[in-house]
Design a protein around this motif. Structure first.
Motif, mmCIF file in Angstrom:
data_model
loop_
_atom_site.group_PDB
_atom_site.id
_atom_site.type_symbol
_atom_site.label_atom_id
_atom_site.label_comp_id
_atom_site.label_asym_id
_atom_site.label_seq_id
_atom_site.Cartn_x
_atom_site.Cartn_y
_atom_site.Cartn_z
ATOM 1 N N THR A 10 -50.466 -30.925 -5.619
ATOM 2 C CA THR A 10 -49.358 -31.868 -5.480
ATOM 3 C C THR A 10 -49.614 -33.100 -6.341
ATOM 4 O OG1 THR A 10 -50.386 -33.039 -3.637
ATOM 5 C CG2 THR A 10 -48.988 -31.127 -3.101
ATOM 6 N N VAL A 11 -48.598 -33.947 -6.408
ATOM 7 C CA VAL A 11 -48.750 -35.217 -7.121
ATOM 8 C C VAL A 11 -49.938 -35.994 -6.561
ATOM 9 C CG1 VAL A 11 -47.691 -37.493 -7.405
ATOM 10 C CG2 VAL A 11 -46.342 -35.425 -7.836
ATOM 11 N N PHE A 12 -49.998 -36.131 -5.244
ATOM 12 C CA PHE A 12 -51.101 -36.864 -4.605
ATOM 13 C C PHE A 12 -52.438 -36.259 -5.002
ATOM 14 C CE2 PHE A 12 -54.224 -37.845 -1.445
ATOM 15 C CZ PHE A 12 -53.928 -39.129 -0.994
ATOM 16 N N ASP A 13 -52.544 -34.951 -4.924
ATOM 17 C CA ASP A 13 -53.829 -34.300 -5.179
ATOM 18 C C ASP A 13 -54.214 -34.311 -6.653
ATOM 19 O OD1 ASP A 13 -54.265 -33.792 -2.507
ATOM 20 O OD2 ASP A 13 -53.340 -31.806 -2.567
ATOM 21 N N ASN A 14 -53.236 -34.326 -7.560
ATOM 22 C CA ASN A 14 -53.562 -34.477 -8.979
ATOM 23 C C ASN A 14 -54.175 -35.850 -9.243
ATOM 24 O OD1 ASN A 14 -52.844 -32.442 -11.293
ATOM 25 N ND2 ASN A 14 -51.251 -32.122 -9.734
ATOM 26 N N VAL A 15 -53.587 -36.871 -8.629
ATOM 27 C CA VAL A 15 -54.125 -38.229 -8.817
ATOM 28 C C VAL A 15 -55.494 -38.353 -8.164
ATOM 29 C CG1 VAL A 15 -53.726 -40.682 -8.359
ATOM 30 C CG2 VAL A 15 -51.809 -39.199 -8.969
ATOM 31 N N MET A 70 -47.405 -48.015 -7.593
ATOM 32 C CA MET A 70 -47.415 -48.722 -8.863
ATOM 33 C C MET A 70 -46.622 -47.977 -9.934
ATOM 34 S SD MET A 70 -50.698 -49.820 -11.228
ATOM 35 C CE MET A 70 -51.214 -51.138 -10.124
ATOM 36 N N VAL A 71 -46.749 -46.654 -9.969
ATOM 37 C CA VAL A 71 -46.059 -45.877 -11.013
ATOM 38 C C VAL A 71 -44.691 -45.371 -10.557
ATOM 39 C CG1 VAL A 71 -48.249 -45.194 -12.068
ATOM 40 C CG2 VAL A 71 -47.152 -43.661 -10.401
ATOM 41 N N GLY A 72 -44.276 -45.761 -9.358
ATOM 42 C CA GLY A 72 -42.933 -45.413 -8.892
ATOM 43 C C GLY A 72 -42.772 -43.996 -8.397
ATOM 44 N N LEU A 73 -43.842 -43.410 -7.829
ATOM 45 C CA LEU A 73 -43.773 -42.014 -7.389
ATOM 46 C C LEU A 73 -44.188 -41.831 -5.926
ATOM 47 C CD1 LEU A 73 -45.252 -40.065 -10.439
ATOM 48 C CD2 LEU A 73 -42.854 -40.281 -9.782
ATOM 49 N N ALA A 74 -44.106 -42.890 -5.141
ATOM 50 C CA ALA A 74 -44.515 -42.766 -3.741
ATOM 51 C C ALA A 74 -43.710 -41.698 -3.014
ATOM 52 C CB ALA A 74 -44.372 -44.113 -3.035
ATOM 53 N N ASP A 75 -42.437 -41.533 -3.389
ATOM 54 C CA ASP A 75 -41.589 -40.548 -2.717
ATOM 55 C C ASP A 75 -41.789 -39.134 -3.251
ATOM 56 O OD1 ASP A 75 -40.521 -41.210 -5.186
ATOM 57 O OD2 ASP A 75 -38.454 -40.830 -4.558
ATOM 58 N N GLY A 79 -40.393 -34.758 -17.265
ATOM 59 C CA GLY A 79 -41.488 -35.127 -18.152
ATOM 60 C C GLY A 79 -41.991 -36.539 -17.912
ATOM 61 N N GLY A 80 -41.058 -37.467 -17.725
ATOM 62 C CA GLY A 80 -41.464 -38.845 -17.464
ATOM 63 C C GLY A 80 -42.231 -38.982 -16.161
ATOM 64 N N GLN A 81 -41.814 -38.258 -15.140
ATOM 65 C CA GLN A 81 -42.518 -38.306 -13.859
ATOM 66 C C GLN A 81 -43.915 -37.702 -13.988
ATOM 67 O OE1 GLN A 81 -39.579 -36.215 -11.541
ATOM 68 N NE2 GLN A 81 -38.654 -38.120 -10.775
ATOM 69 N N LYS A 82 -44.037 -36.617 -14.755
ATOM 70 C CA LYS A 82 -45.364 -36.029 -14.976
ATOM 71 C C LYS A 82 -46.286 -37.024 -15.660
ATOM 72 C CE LYS A 82 -43.678 -31.257 -15.398
ATOM 73 N NZ LYS A 82 -43.441 -30.127 -16.337
ATOM 74 N N GLN A 83 -45.751 -37.767 -16.632
ATOM 75 C CA GLN A 83 -46.610 -38.728 -17.315
ATOM 76 C C GLN A 83 -46.976 -39.876 -16.395
ATOM 77 O OE1 GLN A 83 -49.015 -38.910 -19.144
ATOM 78 N NE2 GLN A 83 -48.045 -38.531 -21.137
ATOM 79 N N ARG A 84 -46.106 -40.237 -15.472
ATOM 80 C CA ARG A 84 -46.456 -41.263 -14.482
ATOM 81 C C ARG A 84 -47.607 -40.782 -13.593
ATOM 82 N NH1 ARG A 84 -42.495 -45.417 -13.584
ATOM 83 N NH2 ARG A 84 -40.866 -45.244 -15.173
ATOM 84 N N VAL A 85 -47.591 -39.497 -13.255
ATOM 85 C CA VAL A 85 -48.721 -38.926 -12.505
ATOM 86 C C VAL A 85 -49.990 -39.036 -13.344
ATOM 87 C CG1 VAL A 85 -49.679 -36.870 -11.401
ATOM 88 C CG2 VAL A 85 -47.221 -37.332 -11.256
ATOM 89 N N GLY A 86 -49.866 -38.704 -14.632
ATOM 90 C CA GLY A 86 -51.022 -38.789 -15.518
ATOM 91 C C GLY A 86 -51.575 -40.195 -15.619
ATOM 92 N N ILE A 87 -50.693 -41.182 -15.638
ATOM 93 C CA ILE A 87 -51.130 -42.576 -15.698
ATOM 94 C C ILE A 87 -51.855 -42.963 -14.408
ATOM 95 C CG2 ILE A 87 -50.316 -44.971 -15.752
ATOM 96 C CD1 ILE A 87 -48.068 -43.959 -17.649
ATOM 97 N N ALA A 88 -51.275 -42.581 -13.264
ATOM 98 C CA ALA A 88 -51.922 -42.891 -11.981
ATOM 99 C C ALA A 88 -53.292 -42.220 -11.900
ATOM 100 C CB ALA A 88 -51.027 -42.435 -10.829
#
Length: 365
Positions: A119-124, A148-153, A164-173
């Protein structure tokens, strides 16, 4: 990337990030080409990134940008010179000693490099798991990063469910999870559309301001440099051919490679309907086409109306733009002036007195 001084990255490398002490023509990382002799992927590099600075490195494919990134995070070692990150010479470390250094360097990738089964959480959380942080500690770190990256939800979503933009936000986090001092961005926006690119760059700039991060930004797009970098280094054929403050380089690019990258950036390009009429020599009864760069305090001054009023010289504006570069107003105008030498000399003195950079583009009938 470097240490507290402004001498950060030199290649030989120097600064929070430094590629240091240039060496004679043997100087960086050799790369074998087929069955032929090894060639230098980087040579005589001299680059510093100060603490809290965003430095963009721009170059074409094959110029040596990716090799430079690999030197900084210890995936390559220089054959001579030094790579210094926060005072530590990375090139002298073995794999065991490189671990803590790499945790102090975050990395954002062009193609995200997310694990599809997490998941997003687990990737970060992944780099924290590798570092041995307990689950409670991971939660305390990851949840604020997702905010911070706007992906809490999106914390429980999988990469396949993201844009793609959301994936890169995960990458930044994920890159920020280990609280790095230095952030490396390797073509992080080249797979994104222009609107998403702008949003990601603005996010990076905001994070840099909030956390005081040092960022080394690798790209082949001047628009990326223009948007968030403080300084820029242009790399070509494994060498840095030009570097300086972004506004300085944009105002007066010294190298042909830099000029080719700038192209139509910030109104620098000559419109086709003018370019097809340009001549190199003055034309009797014609006009001279001039490029004027407006910077800093003079960027919004009514200079051309003053020139016309005080000198009695008619000025025809052909094209132009104004925006912010390096945090300051920056504009370029393409104008046509009367072609006689006396009028041009008077106009040149007037503009020079106001510290405006001018360049004759050509002449038209």
């Amino acid at each position: 990337m470097a240490h507290p001084s402004s001498q950060a990255l030199r290649s030989p490398l120097r600064g929070v990030l430094s590629l240091l002490q240039p060496v004679p023509a043997s100087g960086a990382v050799p790369v074998a080409r087929g069955d032929g002799p090894a060639v230098a992927a980087l040579e005589d590099i001299d680059l510093s990134v100060a603490r809290g600075e965003i430095v963009g490195v721009i170059g074409r494919s094959g110029a040596g940008k990716s090799t430079l990134i690999r030197l900084v995070n210890g995936l390559e070692s220089p054959t001579s010179g030094r790579v210094v990150v926060d005072g530590i010479d990375v090139g002298t470390l073995d794999e065991r000693a490189l671990g803590p250094v790499r945790r102090s360097i975050g990395m954002i990738f062009q193609h995200f490099n997310l694990l599809s089964s997490r998941t997003v959480f687990d990737n970060v959380a992944l780099p924290l798991e590798i570092a041995g942080v307990d689950r409670a500690g991971i939660r305390r770190r990851v949840e604020p990063l997702l905010e911070m990256v706007g992906l809490a939800d999106k914390r429980d979503r999988y990469p396949a469910e993201l844009s793609g933009g959301q994936k890169q936000r995960v990458g930044i986090a994920r890159a920020l999870a280990t609280q790095p001092k230095v952030l490396l961005s390797d073509e992080a926006t080249s797979a994104l559309d222009p609107e998403t690119t702008t949003a990601i760059l603005d996010l990076l700039a905001g994070i840099q301001r909030e956390l005081g991060l040092t960022i080394l930004l690798i790209t082949h797009e001047m628009a990326v440099i223009r948007r968030i970098a403080h300084r820029v280094a242009v790399i070509d054929g494994g060498r840095i051919v030009e570097q300086g403050e972004v506004a300085d380089v944009f105002a007066a690019p010294a190298h042909a490679t830099t000029r080719s990258f700038l192209g139509a950036e910030t109104g620098r390009g000559v419109p086709a309907w003018i370019a097809e009429r340009l001549q190199t020599e003055p034309v009797e009864g014609g006009k001279t086409v001039l490029r004027i760069v407006f910077r800093g305090e003079h960027a919004t001054d009514p200079v051309l109306s003053q020139l016309s009023r005080e000198l009695g010289i008619d000025v025809n504006i052909l094209s132009g733009s104004i925006e912010r570069i390096g945090g300051s107003p920056f504009g370029i105008l393409l104008v046509a002036l009367p072609g006689d030498a006396a009028a041009q000399a008077r106009a040149a003195r007037f503009l020079a007195d106001r510290e405006l950079h001018t360049e004759v583009i050509g002449h038209v009938r």
